[in-house]
Write a protein that holds these residues in place. Structure first.
Motif, PDB file in Angstrom:
ATOM      1  N   GLU A  55       7.336   1.058  -4.055  1.00 50.71           N
ATOM      2  CA  GLU A  55       6.834   1.639  -5.305  1.00 50.71           C
ATOM      3  C   GLU A  55       5.429   2.216  -5.110  1.00 50.71           C
ATOM      4  N   TYR A  56       4.588   1.506  -4.410  1.00 53.51           N
ATOM      5  CA  TYR A  56       3.226   1.972  -4.152  1.00 53.51           C
ATOM      6  C   TYR A  56       3.233   3.240  -3.303  1.00 53.51           C
ATOM      7  N   LEU A  57       4.098   3.288  -2.300  1.00 58.61           N
ATOM      8  CA  LEU A  57       4.199   4.471  -1.445  1.00 58.61           C
ATOM      9  C   LEU A  57       4.707   5.665  -2.244  1.00 58.61           C
ATOM     10  N   THR A  58       5.711   5.442  -3.082  1.00 60.08           N
ATOM     11  CA  THR A  58       6.240   6.521  -3.920  1.00 60.08           C
ATOM     12  C   THR A  58       5.163   7.069  -4.843  1.00 60.08           C
ATOM     13  N   ARG A  59       4.409   6.170  -5.455  1.00 58.79           N
ATOM     14  CA  ARG A  59       3.353   6.590  -6.364  1.00 58.79           C
ATOM     15  C   ARG A  59       2.257   7.365  -5.627  1.00 58.79           C
ATOM     16  N   THR A  60       1.934   6.918  -4.440  1.00 60.70           N
ATOM     17  CA  THR A  60       0.907   7.596  -3.645  1.00 60.70           C
ATOM     18  C   THR A  60       1.334   9.015  -3.273  1.00 60.70           C
ATOM     19  N   LEU A  61       2.577   9.157  -2.828  1.00 60.56           N
ATOM     20  CA  LEU A  61       3.079  10.477  -2.455  1.00 60.56           C
ATOM     21  C   LEU A  61       3.149  11.404  -3.665  1.00 60.56           C
ATOM     22  N   ASN A  62       3.633  10.889  -4.790  1.00 62.12           N
ATOM     23  CA  ASN A  62       3.723  11.715  -6.000  1.00 62.12           C
ATOM     24  C   ASN A  62       2.340  12.150  -6.486  1.00 62.12           C
ATOM     25  N   ASN A  63       1.390  11.230  -6.413  1.00 57.65           N
ATOM     26  CA  ASN A  63       0.029  11.571  -6.842  1.00 57.65           C
ATOM     27  C   ASN A  63      -0.577  12.662  -5.960  1.00 57.65           C
ATOM     28  N   GLU A  64      -0.302  12.600  -4.678  1.00 54.05           N
ATOM     29  CA  GLU A  64      -0.852  13.604  -3.770  1.00 54.05           C
ATOM     30  C   GLU A  64      -0.210  14.974  -4.019  1.00 54.05           C
ATOM     31  N   VAL A  65       1.105  14.982  -4.282  1.00 52.74           N
ATOM     32  CA  VAL A  65       1.774  16.245  -4.607  1.00 52.74           C
ATOM     33  C   VAL A  65       1.231  16.813  -5.917  1.00 52.74           C
ATOM     34  N   ASP A  66       1.022  15.952  -6.902  1.00 55.06           N
ATOM     35  CA  ASP A  66       0.459  16.401  -8.181  1.00 55.06           C
ATOM     36  C   ASP A  66      -0.958  16.942  -8.000  1.00 55.06           C
ATOM     37  N   ARG A  67      -1.730  16.303  -7.137  1.00 58.28           N
ATOM     38  CA  ARG A  67      -3.092  16.784  -6.889  1.00 58.28           C
ATOM     39  C   ARG A  67      -3.066  18.176  -6.269  1.00 58.28           C
ATOM     40  N   GLU A  68      -2.159  18.404  -5.329  1.00 62.61           N
ATOM     41  CA  GLU A  68      -2.043  19.714  -4.709  1.00 62.61           C
ATOM     42  C   GLU A  68      -1.545  20.747  -5.717  1.00 62.61           C
ATOM     43  N   ALA A  69      -0.642  20.335  -6.608  1.00 60.91           N
ATOM     44  CA  ALA A  69      -0.160  21.254  -7.645  1.00 60.91           C
ATOM     45  C   ALA A  69      -1.297  21.688  -8.556  1.00 60.91           C
ATOM     46  N   ALA A  70      -2.162  20.741  -8.917  1.00 59.70           N
ATOM     47  CA  ALA A  70      -3.312  21.076  -9.761  1.00 59.70           C
ATOM     48  C   ALA A  70      -4.282  21.998  -9.022  1.00 59.70           C
TER      49      ALA A  70
END
Length: 240
Positions: free
Chosen positions: A110-125
């Motif tokens: 769960e922590y790894l999934t959240r970390t990857l999603n957050n990084e993708v969202d940061r790049e999207a922003a």
């Protein structure tokens, strides 16, 4: 209209005849044009460099013998693109798996999934930088130019009315000059709209590629973790 009068008409003549409102409209169009072209050039160069760095990193990543080798290369050369940052964040998350805190309380996956999603969202922003200005310039510039044209025609007709010379040859010149404002508005809007659409398409493809790589990275890391856990359990069983 006399030839000398025709030769005297044009954009320079319009600038000398327009009032403060017309000059403010011209200044607004100039500001929107400069901002648009600045973003077009800088975003194009930044996107091209990011694409080149990402391609080089991905070639190195998939040719590496193991994630340990990738981690060592990232320590030697810090991440300089979105894909390298994604790997670095994921490896840092794996290193945090042994810590006792709320970040990993829901489990490592769960922590790894959240970390990857957050990084993708940061790049999207980050990839959205400048698009609002381009969209605003593309949508507002024609109306700003049209307002300048209407105001210029009004100003010209008032001057013609005061002079008492309302013949066609006296009206056509000032009205034609005022139409320059509409042309300038379109000249600002068209490049901004084209660039906005092009950057939007690039961002969609870029983020789709990043999300696909994020999934591959998640699989690689979870398989590695699972294999390590199985090996540890087998060793413990043999010791027993």
């Amino acid at each position: 209209m006399e030839p000398s009068a025709i030769d005297g008409l044009g954009f320079a003549h319009f600038l000398t005849q327009t009032d403060g409102v017309g000059k403010a409209v011209l200044g607004t169009l100039l500001l929107l044009s400069v901002a648009s072209w600045y973003l077009i050039v800088t975003r194009f160069v930044a996107n091209a460099l990011a694409q080149r760095k990402a391609d080089a990193f991905l070639r190195h990543f998939w040719q590496a013998a193991s994630l340990t080798e990738v981690e060592a290369s990232l320590r030697a050369q810090p991440a300089d693109n979105a894909f390298a940052s994604l790997v670095q964040r994921a490896l840092d998350a794996m290193a945090d798996s042994g810590k006792d805190n709320l970040a990993v309380a829901g489990g490592m996956t769960e922590y790894l999934t959240r970390t990857l999603n957050n990084e993708v969202d940061r790049e999207a922003a980050a990839s959205e930088y400048g698009l609002t200005v381009l969209a605003s310039a593309g949508s507002a510039s024609p109306y700003v130019g049209l307002f300048g044209t209407v105001w210029g025609i009004y100003h010209a007709l008032v001057q013609i009315g005061l002079s008492g010379q309302g013949t066609l040859d006296k009206v056509a010149g000032p009205v034609g000059e005022a139409l320059i404002m509409t042309a300038l508005g379109l000249a600002v809007a068209i490049p901004a709209v084209l660039a906005y659409n092009a950057f939007n398409r690039r961002n969609r493809m870029w983020l789709a590629r990043l999300e696909s790589f994020s999934h591959d990275l998640y699989v690689l890391l979870t398989i590695k973790t699972g294999s390590s856990g199985s090996a540890t359990s087998s060793a413990t069983a043999r010791q027993d």
